[in-house]
Design a protein around this motif. Structure first.
Motif, PDB file in Angstrom:
ATOM      1  N   GLU A   1      -0.064  -3.285   3.318  1.00  0.00           N
ATOM      2  CA  GLU A   1       1.168  -3.416   4.055  1.00  0.00           C
ATOM      3  C   GLU A   1       2.689  -3.067   2.642  1.00  0.00           C
ATOM      4  O   GLU A   1       2.582  -3.579   1.428  1.00  0.00           O
ATOM      5  CB  GLU A   1       1.429  -4.790   4.360  1.00  0.00           C
ATOM      6  CG  GLU A   1       1.098  -5.555   5.806  1.00  0.00           C
ATOM      7  CD  GLU A   1       0.837  -6.587   6.117  1.00  0.00           C
ATOM      8  OE1 GLU A   1       1.749  -6.744   5.946  1.00  0.00           O
ATOM      9  OE2 GLU A   1       0.950  -7.123   7.221  1.00  0.00           O
ATOM     10  N   ASN A   2       3.068  -2.220   3.092  1.00  0.00           N
ATOM     11  CA  ASN A   2       4.047  -1.668   1.933  1.00  0.00           C
ATOM     12  C   ASN A   2       5.323  -1.683   2.177  1.00  0.00           C
ATOM     13  O   ASN A   2       5.688  -2.178   2.905  1.00  0.00           O
ATOM     14  CB  ASN A   2       3.615  -0.040   1.500  1.00  0.00           C
ATOM     15  CG  ASN A   2       2.906   0.717   1.114  1.00  0.00           C
ATOM     16  OD1 ASN A   2       2.664   0.359  -0.125  1.00  0.00           O
ATOM     17  ND2 ASN A   2       2.059   0.769   2.404  1.00  0.00           N
TER      18      ASN A   2
ATOM     19  N   LYS B   1       6.951   7.617  -1.305  1.00  0.00           N
ATOM     20  CA  LYS B   1       6.436   8.401  -0.748  1.00  0.00           C
ATOM     21  C   LYS B   1       4.625   8.837  -1.073  1.00  0.00           C
ATOM     22  O   LYS B   1       4.163   8.766   0.050  1.00  0.00           O
ATOM     23  CB  LYS B   1       6.723   9.972  -0.540  1.00  0.00           C
ATOM     24  CG  LYS B   1       8.487   8.989   0.316  1.00  0.00           C
ATOM     25  CD  LYS B   1       9.387  10.555   0.136  1.00  0.00           C
ATOM     26  CE  LYS B   1      10.522  10.496   0.828  1.00  0.00           C
ATOM     27  NZ  LYS B   1      11.281  11.801   0.679  1.00  0.00           N
TER      28      LYS B   1
ATOM     29  N   VAL C   1       2.219   4.945  -0.117  1.00  0.00           N
ATOM     30  CA  VAL C   1       2.508   4.552   0.775  1.00  0.00           C
ATOM     31  C   VAL C   1       1.625   5.660   1.361  1.00  0.00           C
ATOM     32  O   VAL C   1       0.569   5.007   2.128  1.00  0.00           O
ATOM     33  CB  VAL C   1       3.786   4.769   1.634  1.00  0.00           C
ATOM     34  CG1 VAL C   1       4.083   5.058   3.132  1.00  0.00           C
ATOM     35  CG2 VAL C   1       4.844   3.924   1.159  1.00  0.00           C
ATOM     36  N   LYS C   2       1.872   7.151   1.762  1.00  0.00           N
ATOM     37  CA  LYS C   2       0.418   8.405   2.284  1.00  0.00           C
ATOM     38  C   LYS C   2      -0.509   7.798   1.878  1.00  0.00           C
ATOM     39  O   LYS C   2      -1.779   8.397   2.205  1.00  0.00           O
ATOM     40  CB  LYS C   2       1.213   9.170   1.879  1.00  0.00           C
ATOM     41  CG  LYS C   2       0.356  10.906   2.561  1.00  0.00           C
ATOM     42  CD  LYS C   2       1.039  12.056   2.295  1.00  0.00           C
ATOM     43  CE  LYS C   2      -0.074  12.875   3.115  1.00  0.00           C
ATOM     44  NZ  LYS C   2       0.782  14.555   3.191  1.00  0.00           N
ATOM     45  N   SER C   3      -0.865   7.467   0.902  1.00  0.00           N
ATOM     46  CA  SER C   3      -2.229   7.425   0.073  1.00  0.00           C
ATOM     47  C   SER C   3      -2.900   6.669  -0.068  1.00  0.00           C
ATOM     48  O   SER C   3      -4.350   6.230  -0.115  1.00  0.00           O
ATOM     49  CB  SER C   3      -2.455   7.802  -1.638  1.00  0.00           C
ATOM     50  OG  SER C   3      -1.786   6.867  -2.374  1.00  0.00           O
ATOM     51  N   ASN C   4      -2.567   4.907   0.520  1.00  0.00           N
ATOM     52  CA  ASN C   4      -2.518   3.659   0.718  1.00  0.00           C
ATOM     53  C   ASN C   4      -2.364   3.547   2.474  1.00  0.00           C
ATOM     54  O   ASN C   4      -1.690   2.068   1.734  1.00  0.00           O
ATOM     55  CB  ASN C   4      -2.136   2.957  -0.163  1.00  0.00           C
ATOM     56  CG  ASN C   4      -2.783   3.102  -1.823  1.00  0.00           C
ATOM     57  OD1 ASN C   4      -3.891   2.573  -2.096  1.00  0.00           O
ATOM     58  ND2 ASN C   4      -1.902   4.393  -2.176  1.00  0.00           N
ATOM     59  N   LYS C   5      -2.559   3.884   3.431  1.00  0.00           N
ATOM     60  CA  LYS C   5      -2.603   3.516   4.914  1.00  0.00           C
ATOM     61  C   LYS C   5      -2.777   1.774   4.597  1.00  0.00           C
ATOM     62  O   LYS C   5      -2.501   1.341   5.878  1.00  0.00           O
ATOM     63  CB  LYS C   5      -2.691   4.224   5.619  1.00  0.00           C
ATOM     64  CG  LYS C   5      -1.908   5.658   5.332  1.00  0.00           C
ATOM     65  CD  LYS C   5      -2.865   6.794   6.421  1.00  0.00           C
ATOM     66  CE  LYS C   5      -2.207   7.989   6.547  1.00  0.00           C
ATOM     67  NZ  LYS C   5      -0.632   8.527   5.671  1.00  0.00           N
ATOM     68  N   LYS C   6      -3.863   0.991   4.217  1.00  0.00           N
ATOM     69  CA  LYS C   6      -4.382   0.301   4.488  1.00  0.00           C
ATOM     70  C   LYS C   6      -3.687  -0.722   3.984  1.00  0.00           C
ATOM     71  O   LYS C   6      -3.780  -1.948   4.358  1.00  0.00           O
ATOM     72  CB  LYS C   6      -6.053   0.255   4.065  1.00  0.00           C
ATOM     73  CG  LYS C   6      -6.853   0.901   4.569  1.00  0.00           C
ATOM     74  CD  LYS C   6      -8.111   0.421   4.290  1.00  0.00           C
ATOM     75  CE  LYS C   6      -9.325   1.411   4.778  1.00  0.00           C
ATOM     76  NZ  LYS C   6     -10.591   0.711   4.315  1.00  0.00           N
TER      77      LYS C   6
ATOM     78  N   GLY D   1      10.674   4.167   5.009  1.00  0.00           N
ATOM     79  CA  GLY D   1       8.866   4.321   5.446  1.00  0.00           C
ATOM     80  C   GLY D   1       7.978   3.334   4.871  1.00  0.00           C
ATOM     81  O   GLY D   1       6.986   3.290   4.931  1.00  0.00           O
ATOM     82  N   TYR D   2       8.557   2.172   4.211  1.00  0.00           N
ATOM     83  CA  TYR D   2       8.155   1.180   4.573  1.00  0.00           C
ATOM     84  C   TYR D   2       7.716   0.305   5.992  1.00  0.00           C
ATOM     85  O   TYR D   2       8.526   0.221   6.977  1.00  0.00           O
ATOM     86  CB  TYR D   2       9.003  -0.306   3.662  1.00  0.00           C
ATOM     87  CG  TYR D   2       9.460   0.958   2.579  1.00  0.00           C
ATOM     88  CD1 TYR D   2       8.015   0.696   1.638  1.00  0.00           C
ATOM     89  CD2 TYR D   2      10.468   0.897   2.181  1.00  0.00           C
ATOM     90  CE1 TYR D   2       8.304   1.237   0.041  1.00  0.00           C
ATOM     91  CE2 TYR D   2      10.751   1.708   0.949  1.00  0.00           C
ATOM     92  CZ  TYR D   2       9.737   1.894  -0.023  1.00  0.00           C
ATOM     93  OH  TYR D   2      10.219   2.829  -1.116  1.00  0.00           O
ATOM     94  N   GLN D   3       6.953  -1.002   5.921  1.00  0.00           N
ATOM     95  CA  GLN D   3       5.771  -1.194   7.413  1.00  0.00           C
ATOM     96  C   GLN D   3       7.105  -3.066   6.565  1.00  0.00           C
ATOM     97  O   GLN D   3       7.116  -3.454   7.388  1.00  0.00           O
ATOM     98  CB  GLN D   3       4.954  -2.175   6.928  1.00  0.00           C
ATOM     99  CG  GLN D   3       3.926  -0.662   7.056  1.00  0.00           C
ATOM    100  CD  GLN D   3       4.080   0.250   6.171  1.00  0.00           C
ATOM    101  OE1 GLN D   3       3.268  -0.345   5.208  1.00  0.00           O
ATOM    102  NE2 GLN D   3       3.788   1.045   5.931  1.00  0.00           N
TER     103      GLN D   3
END
Length: 299
Positions: A56-57, A46, A49-54, A105-107
């Motif tokens: 694709e997780n 969490k 993902v929040k701190s690395n929005k650029k 919340g993964y892409q």
């Protein structure tokens, strides 16, 4: 990886502007055959993902299974045979994967089911499963990466175009074999030529670290940092192999038992990538963050 999150996060901070995808390893099966994500990975993911929005997780799904005694059955094919043998179970498992990936919340989904190609029926069913999973992933606005072993029967595949296919170019030698490098030039070239029949986007995965083989029969994986410390502790002469550019050394441990170590450093990884680039491959994945002397040098 869920067992080395602190080291992985530390290395991620050093390279997050040089990568575009990040896989969170991993969801696997509990005793009842249901997927779950280790609690520590959920919490860390969490924040990542929040701190690395650029980035694709991706959530990696593996066919490891927790046993009643608390141990883990690695690369468990029996649970996959059970799921793939029934259309309803297959669809239910697809829904389970999609729903878990979205909820956390993964892409995207990274499917890493291994040891399946020794069984022809299981391989065929896996191909069907991947194609069906891709359809559902697309409907839910999720991307799909499919990790394949070098032993995959590339000439007999029926995979659809659309997913990203990631081929593992490592474990040429390992805990399943005698001492040697995880990859070399011939292994890379031969595998790349075989995998040309894969459709769509293709990615090459290389592995950091290495293995240690003991003369008493014990074998285990080690990181680059662990290998460097061992060589220094035992004043071992470290040699670089010409065919693989991997490093190796030998020493006697405290009990007088001979040990052989092979491992990769940044120079090894760059060499492996250069071999693949000569055949036109430019997409690379690295297994894994954590335990590397200087992760920035690989990129």
């Amino acid at each position: 990886a869920y067992w080395d999150l602190e080291s992985g996060r530390s290395e991620l901070k050093k390279v997050n502007n040089k990568i575009n995808k990040l896989s969170h390893f991993a969801a696997y099966f509990d005793v009842q055959g249901r997927l779950f994500v280790p609690e520590n990975l959920q919490e860390q993911s969490k924040a990542i993902v929040k701190s690395n929005k650029k980035l694709e997780n991706y959530l990696t799904i593996v066919n490891d299974r927790e046993k009643a005694d608390g141990s883990i059955s690695l690369k468990d094919t029996e649970i996959l045979k059970n799921i793939f043998a029934d259309e309803r179970k297959m669809d239910a498992h697809i829904d389970e994967i999609v729903n878990m990936t979205k909820k956390l919340g993964y892409q995207g989904i990274e499917l890493d089911y291994e040891q399946i190609w020794k069984d022809a029926d299981l391989g065929d069913n896996f191909t069907r499963f991947v194609n069906r999973l891709f359809v559902q992933a697309l409907k839910n606005n999720l991307k799909l990466r499919v990790v394949l072993e070098p032993s995959t029967k590339f000439t007999h595949l029926g995979f659809s175009s659309g997913p990203e296919y990631v081929v593992m170019l490592y474990n040429l030698y390992g805990i399943h074999s005698e001492p040697g490098p995880k990859a070399d030039k011939n292994f890379i070239n031969n595998t790349l030529k075989k995998m040309q029949k894969l459709p769509g986007e293709k990615t090459i995965a290389f592995a950091t670290g290495g293995c240690i083989w003991s003369n008493d029969g014990k074998k285990r994986f080690i990181t680059e940092i662990q290998a460097v410390k061992l060589a220094k502790k035992h004043s071992a002469e470290v040699l670089r192999n010409s065919a693989s550019q991997a490093l190796n050394f030998e020493y006697l441990d405290e009990n007088g038992v001979g040990q052989t170590v092979w491992y990769a450093d940044s120079e090894t990884l760059k060499y492996w990538m250069s071999v693949a680039k000569k055949l036109g491959y430019t997409n690379f994945s690295i297994w894994r963050l954590g335990g590397n002397v200087d992760i920035k040098k690989i990129f």
